[in-house]
Enzyme design. Structure first.
Site, PDB file in Angstrom:
ATOM      1  N   MET A  54      17.616 -13.749  58.528  1.00  0.00           N
ATOM      2  CA  MET A  54      18.161 -12.497  59.416  1.00  0.00           C
ATOM      3  C   MET A  54      17.937 -12.833  60.816  1.00  0.00           C
ATOM      4  SD  MET A  54      17.581  -8.456  58.706  1.00  0.00           S
ATOM      5  CE  MET A  54      16.003  -8.865  58.361  1.00  0.00           C
ATOM      6  N   PRO A  55      18.872 -12.845  61.553  1.00  0.00           N
ATOM      7  CA  PRO A  55      18.773 -13.060  63.001  1.00  0.00           C
ATOM      8  C   PRO A  55      18.642 -11.704  63.601  1.00  0.00           C
ATOM      9  CG  PRO A  55      20.749 -14.052  62.422  1.00  0.00           C
ATOM     10  CD  PRO A  55      20.142 -13.520  61.213  1.00  0.00           C
ATOM     11  N   ILE A  56      17.601 -11.453  64.605  1.00  0.00           N
ATOM     12  CA  ILE A  56      17.483 -10.404  65.119  1.00  0.00           C
ATOM     13  C   ILE A  56      17.522 -10.791  66.757  1.00  0.00           C
ATOM     14  CG2 ILE A  56      15.765  -8.469  65.712  1.00  0.00           C
ATOM     15  CD1 ILE A  56      14.571  -9.116  63.195  1.00  0.00           C
TER      16      ILE A  56
END
Length: 66
Positions: A1-3
């Site tokens: 999950m990119p943040i």
């Protein structure tokens, strides 16, 4: 999950922050080839007196120098 964490000076309208989140999400989803639903964007608004530019606060810069 990119943040993604984005720091901006305080004071922009809600509509601009919403647009920023949408565009950052789209850019990350496209470049990393992940669904937009997996992307998280955190926008941190920094007070003008907490943001330094060339030895002055952003507040001083906006007033025309300190």
């Amino acid at each position: 999950m990119p943040i993604a964490q984005v720091s901006i000076l305080e004071g922009r309208p809600k509509e601009k922050r919403v647009e920023l989140i949408r565009r950052v999400t789209d850019a990350i989803a496209e470049s990393l080839e992940v669904p937009a639903e997996r992307v998280r964007v955190i926008v941190q608004e920094v007070p003008l007196e907490h943001w330094g530019i060339g030895g002055e606060t952003a507040e001083e810069k906006r007033r025309g120098g300190g």
